[in-house]
Scaffold this motif. Sequence first.
Motif, PDB file in Angstrom:
ATOM      1  N   PRO A 208       0.536  -1.538   0.116  1.00 41.65           N
ATOM      2  CA  PRO A 208      -0.235  -0.138   0.080  1.00 41.65           C
ATOM      3  C   PRO A 208       0.582   1.041  -0.172  1.00 41.65           C
ATOM      4  O   PRO A 208       2.070   1.276   0.643  1.00 41.65           O
ATOM      5  N   ARG A 209      -0.039   2.527  -0.934  1.00 40.38           N
ATOM      6  CA  ARG A 209       1.573   3.240  -0.393  1.00 40.38           C
ATOM      7  C   ARG A 209       1.239   4.164   0.347  1.00 40.38           C
ATOM      8  O   ARG A 209       2.207   4.496   0.715  1.00 40.38           O
ATOM      9  N   MET A 210       0.609   4.070   1.277  1.00 39.19           N
ATOM     10  CA  MET A 210       0.130   4.364   2.900  1.00 39.19           C
ATOM     11  C   MET A 210       0.861   3.292   4.249  1.00 39.19           C
ATOM     12  O   MET A 210      -0.267   2.138   3.768  1.00 39.19           O
ATOM     13  N   GLU A 211       0.822   3.750   4.976  1.00 37.28           N
ATOM     14  CA  GLU A 211       0.660   2.860   6.073  1.00 37.28           C
ATOM     15  C   GLU A 211      -0.425   2.795   6.175  1.00 37.28           C
ATOM     16  O   GLU A 211      -1.322   2.816   6.693  1.00 37.28           O
ATOM     17  N   PRO A 212      -0.691   0.953   6.131  1.00 32.84           N
ATOM     18  CA  PRO A 212      -1.986   0.469   6.625  1.00 32.84           C
ATOM     19  C   PRO A 212      -2.607   0.874   7.863  1.00 32.84           C
ATOM     20  O   PRO A 212      -1.682   1.247   8.695  1.00 32.84           O
TER      21      PRO A 212
END
Length: 320
Positions: A208-212
Motif C-alpha cells: 500500500p502507498r500509505m502505512e495500513p
Amino acid sequence: IYDRDVGQQVGVAPCSIRRLVENPSFTIDDCLTLFKHTNSIFGSCNGLVCMTKCFDVREFEEECQYRLWNPATGIMSEYSPPLCIQFKDNNNTYYPWKCGFGFDDSSDTYKVVALLCDIKSQTKEIKVHCLGDTCWRKTSNFPAFPVLGEGHFACGTVNWLALRVSSFHYLWENVTIDHIDQLVIFSYDLMYETYTYLSMPEGLLEVPRMEPYFGVLKGCLCLSLDHMKTHCVVWLMREFGVENSWTKLLNVNYEQLLNHDRPLCMSQDEDVVLLTSYAGARFVLYNRRYNRSERMEHFKNKFSFYCYDYVQSLVSPHRN
C-alpha cells in the motif's frame, strides 16, 4: 474520543454516535475538556481512557507515566510509576517505543504493555504495569522488528501491526513487495503474558502507498489498506486468532469515501460504517447497501484528531 496538541495540552471530547449523526449543527468542540501536562491518549477499555505524560530527564532519555480517567464519572487514577525510555543513541538514531492498554479478566486487572528498545543490547523487551502496582515488570524479550502504530485491545490481548524484519528502523516508503509477506500482527496475551504472531488476510500482493490502518471494529481486529491508490479495502478478523476468518468488509473507491479510510464503528446489521481520515476534521457515513456516502462537519476549526471506540461505564480507575 479525540485529542489535539495545543500548547502541550490534550483535548478530549466524549461524543455519542447518535448525536454525531442526527444533529448536523452539533460541534464536537462544545464537549472539549483540556488536560495540562498530558502528551497523548492511547486507548480506552471498559469506559476508561488511558492518558500519558512524558518529560525529559537527560539527553536521549525520558520518563513516561500514565493514568486512567473515567469521563462518565470524572474520576481519575493516580499516575503510574515512571517508565524510563531511551529513544536515541549517541549517533542520534531514533529508537521507537510503543504502548497498549487493556483488561486482564483472569486477574480483574488493567494493564499497560510497553514495547521498548534496549539500545546497548540491541534487543526489544516487553514491560508490563498492572494498575496499582509500584513498579513495571519485564516479562520477556522479543525479536527486533519495527512495530507500527499503537496497540489495540481485543479478546484479552493487545495487538500491534508489525513488520517481521530484523531492524529497529523503517520508513514505510522503503517497504518493498519482498516485505509484504512479513507484515504480521504482534499479539500479546494479558493473562499469560506471552506473545504470538497472527497472519494477514490472504491475497495481499502489493505494498500500500500509505502505512495500513490497524484497529478494532465491533470487537474484531480490523485492517484498512490502500489498493492501487484508488480504493479503500477494509478487512475484519471475524474470529480472533483464526486467520481464515478474515473477511473483506469494504472495497470502495476513494471518491465515494471522500478520501476517508479509517473505520470507527458500524451499525448492528453492518450496513452503515462511520469512517474518518487519519488526521483531519471530518467524518463520512457510508451505506454499504446503497453504496452512498454522506460527509459530516462537526468542528469549528480544523485540526488533527484521533478517534477511539468508547462505551460509558461506572468502572473505577482504581485497583479493586
